[in-house]
Scaffold this active site. Structure first.
Site, PDB file in Angstrom:
ATOM      1  N   LYS A  32      -0.517  36.362 -82.603  1.00 33.29           N
ATOM      2  CA  LYS A  32      -0.786  34.938 -82.837  1.00 33.29           C
ATOM      3  C   LYS A  32       0.157  34.423 -83.926  1.00 33.29           C
ATOM      4  CE  LYS A  32      -4.513  34.533 -80.163  1.00 33.29           C
ATOM      5  NZ  LYS A  32      -4.277  35.797 -79.438  1.00 33.29           N
TER       6      LYS A  32
ATOM      7  N   SER B 164      -1.975  33.582 -74.165  1.00 36.17           N
ATOM      8  CA  SER B 164      -2.266  32.848 -75.403  1.00 36.17           C
ATOM      9  C   SER B 164      -1.012  32.435 -76.164  1.00 36.17           C
ATOM     10  CB  SER B 164      -3.166  33.687 -76.322  1.00 36.17           C
ATOM     11  OG  SER B 164      -2.463  34.805 -76.826  1.00 36.17           O
TER      12      SER B 164
END
Length: 204
Positions: A164, A126
């Protein structure tokens, strides 16, 4: 790397003898130099030095002691044991024992002088556009807030720690992956566990 005063004395004596004479001292000579009468005690210290990667021995030869960091005369960097976290228990401090999977020996300089740090092993792709790959370990400074655009470790609704890029927007928080194929995570509330300050990668 932490070693005892006696082990440091033994290590320095071996190093000086190799440098001066071209070969290492015997166990008896080491004992005499550091004030140890028992050869078994000397052997015990040598075994610990070997276990810490400072020397290498050949058990078939009495004087075969090799100093592993003599080439550059550099001091072995200090190592700090950094907790690696896994599943996060809600309401518990991030480095609570319930959250820690193991400890990772990290060279002190890689922690950037920070003491309140932990590591998280990245699972998945990710964050590949940010150069953070599957299997990497990110080094994270504990903090509960972040500036838009910073890479953070935050807690999801499933009590998993995720890495993230952080954005606070009009009426929600956005945890943005660095992978064009993935969608952002939109949350009404977010718990920031820390800011990513470094990266450790094993090169195989």
């Amino acid at each position: 790397m932490k070693i005892s005063k006696r082990q440091q004395d033994i290590y320095e004596f071996i190093k000086s003898e190799v440098k001066e004479k071209g070969y290492p001292p015997s166990v008896r000579e080491i004992g005499e130099a550091v004030g140890l009468a028992s050869s078994s005690t000397v052997h015990g210290h040598l075994a610990r030095l070997e276990g810490k990667g400072l020397i290498r021995r050949d058990p078939t030869k009495p004087r075969a002691i090799e100093i592993l960091s003599l080439e550059d005369e550099a001091e072995t960097p200090n190592v700090v044991n950094i907790p690696i976290i896994g599943k996060v228990t809600a309401g518990m401090p991030i480095t609570a024992i319930e959250n820690i999977e193991e400890y990772f020996p990290l060279p002190e300089y890689m922690a950037a002088g920070e003491t309140n740090v932990f590591m998280l092993e990245i699972d998945g792709e990710s964050m590949i556009n940010a150069g953070i790959l599957d299997g990497d370990k990110v080094i994270v400074r504990q903090q509960s807030s972040a500036i838009n655009g910073e890479i953070v470790v935050a807690m999801t609704d499933e009590n998993e720690a995720t890495c993230k890029r952080f954005y606070k927007e009009a009426n929600h928080f956005r945890l943005q992956p660095e992978n064009d194929a993935l969608e952002p995570i939109i949350l009404n509330n977010v718990t920031i566990l820390g800011k990513v300050i470094g990266l450790y990668r094993d090169i195989h």
